[in-house]
Scaffold this active site. Structure first.
Site, PDB file in Angstrom:
ATOM      1  CG  HIS A 174      -4.971  -1.485  -4.118  1.00 33.17           C
ATOM      2  ND1 HIS A 174      -5.866  -1.284  -3.090  1.00 33.17           N
ATOM      3  CD2 HIS A 174      -3.779  -1.671  -3.539  1.00 33.17           C
ATOM      4  CE1 HIS A 174      -5.208  -1.349  -1.957  1.00 33.17           C
ATOM      5  NE2 HIS A 174      -3.941  -1.579  -2.190  1.00 33.17           N
ATOM      6  CE1 TYR A 193      -8.289  -6.226   3.022  1.00 32.75           C
ATOM      7  CE2 TYR A 193      -6.217  -6.777   4.098  1.00 32.75           C
ATOM      8  CZ  TYR A 193      -6.949  -5.975   3.239  1.00 32.75           C
ATOM      9  OH  TYR A 193      -6.351  -4.933   2.595  1.00 32.75           O
ATOM     10  CD  GLU A 194      -8.319  -7.595  -1.303  1.00 34.67           C
ATOM     11  OE1 GLU A 194      -8.794  -6.912  -2.214  1.00 34.67           O
ATOM     12  OE2 GLU A 194      -7.166  -8.047  -1.327  1.00 34.67           O
ATOM     13  CG  ASN A 232       0.148   2.176  12.000  1.00 30.43           C
ATOM     14  OD1 ASN A 232       0.113   1.829  10.805  1.00 30.43           O
ATOM     15  ND2 ASN A 232      -0.154   1.345  12.973  1.00 30.43           N
ATOM     16  CB  ALA A 257       1.854  -0.286   4.755  1.00 32.50           C
ATOM     17  CB  SER A 260      -0.879   0.061   1.257  1.00 35.36           C
ATOM     18  OG  SER A 260      -1.594  -1.119   1.421  1.00 35.36           O
ATOM     19  CG  HIS A 294      -4.608  -7.654   1.228  1.00 38.81           C
ATOM     20  ND1 HIS A 294      -4.768  -6.726   0.225  1.00 38.81           N
ATOM     21  CD2 HIS A 294      -3.463  -7.321   1.880  1.00 38.81           C
ATOM     22  CE1 HIS A 294      -3.757  -5.871   0.267  1.00 38.81           C
ATOM     23  NE2 HIS A 294      -2.955  -6.200   1.258  1.00 38.81           N
ATOM     24  CG  MET A 304      -3.908  -6.597   7.983  1.00 40.22           C
ATOM     25  SD  MET A 304      -5.362  -5.600   7.623  1.00 40.22           S
ATOM     26  CE  MET A 304      -5.413  -4.534   9.070  1.00 40.22           C
ATOM     27  CB  SER A 305       0.116  -8.326   3.067  1.00 41.17           C
ATOM     28  OG  SER A 305       1.211  -7.501   3.431  1.00 41.17           O
TER      29      SER A 305
HETATM   30  N1  HPA Z   1      -1.891  -3.335  11.834  1.00 41.88           N
HETATM   31  C1  HPA Z   1      -2.106  -4.149  10.798  1.00 41.88           C
HETATM   32  N2  HPA Z   1      -1.825  -3.830   9.558  1.00 41.88           N
HETATM   33  C2  HPA Z   1      -1.281  -2.619   9.335  1.00 41.88           C
HETATM   34  C3  HPA Z   1      -1.027  -1.712  10.369  1.00 41.88           C
HETATM   35  C4  HPA Z   1      -1.353  -2.099  11.694  1.00 41.88           C
HETATM   36  O1  HPA Z   1      -1.158  -1.343  12.679  1.00 41.88           O
HETATM   37  N3  HPA Z   1      -0.491  -0.602   9.806  1.00 41.88           N
HETATM   38  C5  HPA Z   1      -0.423  -0.843   8.476  1.00 41.88           C
HETATM   39  N4  HPA Z   1      -0.890  -2.058   8.180  1.00 41.88           N
END
Ligand code: HPA
Length: 270
Positions: free
Chosen positions: A60, A84-85, A234, A112, A29, A82, A210-211
């Site tokens: 995307h 989750y999709e 983050n 990310a 991402s 993903h 998540m990947s």
């Molecule tokens: N958690 C899960 N997936 C993510 C995060 C997170 O804090 N930041 C970016 N992808």
């Protein structure tokens, strides 16, 4: 049959590109800037390739771009699937199977993620040196086709140590600070709870996302060497104050995208 599907996908791609890629890159991402490093790009939308899972997420670019970085023939996978999709694990990793059929020997995976390790900060890059699969599923479950790989696959060095060393060297020469640590996949699509992050920390995870893990597993199974570079967007839930948002993730990834692109293109050109 799965094997024949992969062959057909690869045949289609071979007919549409004029290079033989040995390196593939999966872009996470907001990390699209690597695309700009590619000379003589040739774009194939995923939807044109037979048997490629069809995308159901907006925002995307789901496409494959073949081109050159220095002397190296590279296949960029822009937009990833993903779990989750709602895709199956095999669908998530499908482009990796196809990359193998095209002759790819090395896979660079970017993503990310959120940092659990307090020594990390948003905007940092991290070399992934191991993973934790918290999802009770993986792409190798089901009947095995020995033409692709072994039933019981070794996973003692999912990220190639020699390649990790080379990326570190490249980062040092470019004056890019790069961290190293363990990536845990959490299913998503919701961002983890505070208690879940505590659990992941206890397990030994430095970052969460998540990947990445399904593609890493399949690459190892197929005998493709993997390098993983995570972009910390983050601090994870409970490590930070305030709430997560996808916009923030994309924005921070976008800001770090130049650094990521420079690192990867320099590493490949060498
Ligand atoms: N958690 C899960 N997936 C993510 C995060 C997170 O804090 N930041 C970016 N992808």
């Amino acid at each position: 049959m799965f094997y024949d599907d992969i062959l057909e996908s690869a045949e289609y791609i071979k007919e549409h590109i004029n290079i033989k890629p040995t390196i593939a890159i999966i872009l996470g991402s907001g990390l699209g800037k690597v695309v700009e490093s590619l000379a003589e790009p040739c774009v194939i939308p995923f939807t044109d390739i037979p048997h490629f899972p069809t995308s159901n997420v907006l925002g995307h670019n789901y496409q494959m771009i073949a081109g050159k970085i220095g002397e190296k023939a590279v296949l960029l996978l822009e937009g990833r699937y993903h779990y989750y999709e709602g895709y199956t694990m095999k669908e998530v990793a499908y482009p990796v199977y196809v990359a193998k059929m095209l002759g790819v020997e090395q896979l660079i995976i970017t993503n990310a993620c959120g940092a659990i390790n307090k020594n990390f900060a948003p905007g940092d890059l991290m070399l992934i040196d191991d993973f934790i699969n918290t999802i009770g599923n993986n792409p190798l479950i089901g009947q095995n086709d020995e033409r692709l790989g072994p039933r019981f696959c070794d996973m003692s060095e999912p990220y190639d140590l020699a390649l990790i060393a080379k990326v570190k060297e490249t980062a040092a020469d470019l004056n890019i600070d790069i961290k190293q640590g363990v990536y845990a996949i959490f299913q998503g699509p919701y961002y983890e709870t505070k208690a879940e992050i505590k659990m992941l920390k206890t397990m030994g995870a430095d970052v969460v996302g998540m990947s990445t893990v399904p593609e890493t597993i399949v690459a190892n199974y197929l005998g493709i060497k993997v390098v993983g570079v995570a972009c910390i967007t983050n601090m994870a839930t409970g490590i930070r104050t305030g709430k997560h948002s996808h916009e923030e993730v994309c924005q921070v990834a976008n800001e770090a995208s130049d650094k990521m692109a420079k690192l990867i293109s320099t590493y490949i050109a060498r």
